[in-house]
Write a protein that holds these residues in place. Structure first.
Motif, PDB file in Angstrom:
ATOM      1  N   ARG A 117      31.655  44.657  36.031  1.00  0.00           N
ATOM      2  CA  ARG A 117      32.136  43.566  36.904  1.00  0.00           C
ATOM      3  C   ARG A 117      30.961  42.764  37.456  1.00  0.00           C
ATOM      4  O   ARG A 117      31.014  41.538  37.520  1.00  0.00           O
ATOM      5  CB  ARG A 117      32.983  44.130  38.035  1.00  0.00           C
ATOM      6  CG  ARG A 117      34.244  44.774  37.501  1.00  0.00           C
ATOM      7  CD  ARG A 117      35.459  44.382  38.271  1.00  0.00           C
ATOM      8  NE  ARG A 117      36.618  44.886  37.536  1.00  0.00           N
ATOM      9  CZ  ARG A 117      37.556  45.641  38.050  1.00  0.00           C
ATOM     10  NH1 ARG A 117      37.496  45.976  39.313  1.00  0.00           N
ATOM     11  NH2 ARG A 117      38.565  46.041  37.320  1.00  0.00           N
ATOM     12  N   GLU A 158      29.769  40.472  34.787  1.00  0.00           N
ATOM     13  CA  GLU A 158      30.659  39.328  34.581  1.00  0.00           C
ATOM     14  C   GLU A 158      30.484  38.277  35.674  1.00  0.00           C
ATOM     15  O   GLU A 158      30.541  37.076  35.397  1.00  0.00           O
ATOM     16  CB  GLU A 158      32.111  39.791  34.481  1.00  0.00           C
ATOM     17  CG  GLU A 158      32.384  40.524  33.175  1.00  0.00           C
ATOM     18  CD  GLU A 158      33.800  41.042  33.052  1.00  0.00           C
ATOM     19  OE1 GLU A 158      34.656  40.683  33.883  1.00  0.00           O
ATOM     20  OE2 GLU A 158      34.042  41.809  32.098  1.00  0.00           O
ATOM     21  N   LYS A 175      29.326  34.515  34.763  1.00  0.00           N
ATOM     22  CA  LYS A 175      30.113  33.355  35.193  1.00  0.00           C
ATOM     23  C   LYS A 175      29.238  32.380  35.972  1.00  0.00           C
ATOM     24  O   LYS A 175      29.282  31.159  35.733  1.00  0.00           O
ATOM     25  CB  LYS A 175      31.304  33.810  36.046  1.00  0.00           C
ATOM     26  CG  LYS A 175      32.149  32.663  36.549  1.00  0.00           C
ATOM     27  CD  LYS A 175      33.291  33.163  37.417  1.00  0.00           C
ATOM     28  CE  LYS A 175      34.066  31.996  38.006  1.00  0.00           C
ATOM     29  NZ  LYS A 175      35.091  32.461  38.954  1.00  0.00           N
ATOM     30  N   ILE A 216      34.910  27.043  33.569  1.00  0.00           N
ATOM     31  CA  ILE A 216      35.544  28.335  33.304  1.00  0.00           C
ATOM     32  C   ILE A 216      37.050  28.117  33.209  1.00  0.00           C
ATOM     33  O   ILE A 216      37.684  27.647  34.153  1.00  0.00           O
ATOM     34  CB  ILE A 216      35.211  29.372  34.404  1.00  0.00           C
ATOM     35  CG1 ILE A 216      33.697  29.515  34.585  1.00  0.00           C
ATOM     36  CG2 ILE A 216      35.872  30.713  34.084  1.00  0.00           C
ATOM     37  CD1 ILE A 216      32.923  29.910  33.347  1.00  0.00           C
ATOM     38  N   ASP A 218      39.281  30.711  31.822  1.00  0.00           N
ATOM     39  CA  ASP A 218      39.953  31.992  32.056  1.00  0.00           C
ATOM     40  C   ASP A 218      38.924  33.099  32.141  1.00  0.00           C
ATOM     41  O   ASP A 218      37.827  32.993  31.570  1.00  0.00           O
ATOM     42  CB  ASP A 218      40.926  32.318  30.919  1.00  0.00           C
ATOM     43  CG  ASP A 218      42.327  31.803  31.175  1.00  0.00           C
ATOM     44  OD1 ASP A 218      42.918  32.191  32.199  1.00  0.00           O
ATOM     45  OD2 ASP A 218      42.826  31.008  30.357  1.00  0.00           O
ATOM     46  N   GLU A 219      39.316  34.181  32.817  1.00  0.00           N
ATOM     47  CA  GLU A 219      38.494  35.380  32.885  1.00  0.00           C
ATOM     48  C   GLU A 219      39.372  36.583  32.565  1.00  0.00           C
ATOM     49  O   GLU A 219      40.530  36.629  32.957  1.00  0.00           O
ATOM     50  CB  GLU A 219      37.903  35.556  34.281  1.00  0.00           C
ATOM     51  CG  GLU A 219      36.957  34.443  34.689  1.00  0.00           C
ATOM     52  CD  GLU A 219      36.480  34.606  36.118  1.00  0.00           C
ATOM     53  OE1 GLU A 219      35.731  35.569  36.371  1.00  0.00           O
ATOM     54  OE2 GLU A 219      36.886  33.783  36.958  1.00  0.00           O
ATOM     55  N   ASN A 220      38.813  37.520  31.843  1.00  0.00           N
ATOM     56  CA  ASN A 220      39.499  38.761  31.489  1.00  0.00           C
ATOM     57  C   ASN A 220      40.869  38.489  30.868  1.00  0.00           C
ATOM     58  O   ASN A 220      41.872  39.104  31.223  1.00  0.00           O
ATOM     59  CB  ASN A 220      39.614  39.684  32.702  1.00  0.00           C
ATOM     60  CG  ASN A 220      38.255  39.955  33.324  1.00  0.00           C
ATOM     61  OD1 ASN A 220      37.990  39.533  34.433  1.00  0.00           O
ATOM     62  ND2 ASN A 220      37.390  40.623  32.608  1.00  0.00           N
ATOM     63  N   TRP A 221      40.885  37.578  29.916  1.00  0.00           N
ATOM     64  CA  TRP A 221      42.114  37.190  29.233  1.00  0.00           C
ATOM     65  C   TRP A 221      42.407  38.202  28.134  1.00  0.00           C
ATOM     66  O   TRP A 221      41.555  38.515  27.315  1.00  0.00           O
ATOM     67  CB  TRP A 221      41.952  35.785  28.647  1.00  0.00           C
ATOM     68  CG  TRP A 221      43.239  35.182  28.211  1.00  0.00           C
ATOM     69  CD1 TRP A 221      44.138  34.525  28.976  1.00  0.00           C
ATOM     70  CD2 TRP A 221      43.785  35.194  26.881  1.00  0.00           C
ATOM     71  NE1 TRP A 221      45.210  34.122  28.219  1.00  0.00           N
ATOM     72  CE2 TRP A 221      45.028  34.519  26.925  1.00  0.00           C
ATOM     73  CE3 TRP A 221      43.353  35.714  25.661  1.00  0.00           C
ATOM     74  CZ2 TRP A 221      45.818  34.346  25.810  1.00  0.00           C
ATOM     75  CZ3 TRP A 221      44.142  35.545  24.550  1.00  0.00           C
ATOM     76  CH2 TRP A 221      45.369  34.870  24.622  1.00  0.00           C
ATOM     77  N   ASP A 277      36.175  38.358  27.992  1.00  0.00           N
ATOM     78  CA  ASP A 277      35.633  38.401  29.349  1.00  0.00           C
ATOM     79  C   ASP A 277      35.677  37.036  30.023  1.00  0.00           C
ATOM     80  O   ASP A 277      36.162  36.915  31.142  1.00  0.00           O
ATOM     81  CB  ASP A 277      34.197  38.934  29.337  1.00  0.00           C
ATOM     82  CG  ASP A 277      34.132  40.386  28.884  1.00  0.00           C
ATOM     83  OD1 ASP A 277      35.067  41.149  29.192  1.00  0.00           O
ATOM     84  OD2 ASP A 277      33.152  40.746  28.218  1.00  0.00           O
ATOM     85  N   ILE A 278      35.149  36.017  29.351  1.00  0.00           N
ATOM     86  CA  ILE A 278      35.124  34.677  29.930  1.00  0.00           C
ATOM     87  C   ILE A 278      35.448  33.666  28.836  1.00  0.00           C
ATOM     88  O   ILE A 278      34.881  33.722  27.740  1.00  0.00           O
ATOM     89  CB  ILE A 278      33.750  34.337  30.546  1.00  0.00           C
ATOM     90  CG1 ILE A 278      33.389  35.324  31.665  1.00  0.00           C
ATOM     91  CG2 ILE A 278      33.727  32.904  31.070  1.00  0.00           C
ATOM     92  CD1 ILE A 278      31.969  35.174  32.186  1.00  0.00           C
ATOM     93  N   ALA A 329      35.246  29.692  28.369  1.00  0.00           N
ATOM     94  CA  ALA A 329      34.642  28.519  29.000  1.00  0.00           C
ATOM     95  C   ALA A 329      34.837  27.297  28.116  1.00  0.00           C
ATOM     96  O   ALA A 329      35.260  27.408  26.961  1.00  0.00           O
ATOM     97  CB  ALA A 329      33.156  28.784  29.248  1.00  0.00           C
ATOM     98  N   THR A 359      33.423  34.159  25.408  1.00  0.00           N
ATOM     99  CA  THR A 359      32.195  34.838  25.796  1.00  0.00           C
ATOM    100  C   THR A 359      32.439  36.313  26.069  1.00  0.00           C
ATOM    101  O   THR A 359      33.265  36.673  26.915  1.00  0.00           O
ATOM    102  CB  THR A 359      31.603  34.173  27.058  1.00  0.00           C
ATOM    103  OG1 THR A 359      31.500  32.758  26.829  1.00  0.00           O
ATOM    104  CG2 THR A 359      30.246  34.737  27.385  1.00  0.00           C
TER     105      THR A 359
END
Length: 122
Positions: A9, A12, A16, A26, A28-31, A39-40, A42, A51
């Motif tokens: 975490r 991440e 970010k 950004i 989405d995160e943790n999709w 994880d990311i 972008a 990413t």
């Protein structure tokens, strides 16, 4: 929280911040899709960037980016395909790795590897 989960975490959060500082939006995160998690996600210059963030406290077993193996790349590609479909994205995509290596004192080196891989067909 388990120490390794907190390390991930923390990585991440750093990744970010690095992306935002360098002009990435950004999305989405943790999709997640199926067994894969991106994880990311972008966006910059009309390109969606998927990413993978790898964070380690040492490199005696290899560099953090070495842990994005072919299996992981295929999972990421499958999830990316679904994301592209859902967003109806018609432009370019790219797969990056952000590798973060912490030392024992809490200092770190961040290595952003653009266009790190292109998943092969399964």
């Amino acid at each position: 929280m388990a120490k390794h989960l907190q390390l991930g975490r923390d990585g991440e959060v750093l990744a970010k911040a690095h992306l935002e500082k360098n002009g990435y939006e950004i999305l989405d995160e943790n999709w997640t899709f199926g067994k894969a998690e991106i994880d990311i996600i972008a966006y910059k210059h009309k390109v969606i960037i998927f990413t993978e963030v790898k964070t380690r406290t040492g490199n005696s077993f290899g560099e953090p980016e070495d842990f994005v193996d072919n299996r992981k790349q295929r999972l990421l590609a499958d999830a990316a395909d679904e994301y592209i479909y859902l967003m109806n994205h018609q432009g370019e995509v790219r797969f990056d790795i952000i590798a973060i290596l912490f030392d024992k004192t809490g200092n770190y080196i961040l290595n952003h590897i653009e266009d790190a891989f292109w998943p092969s067909a399964t």
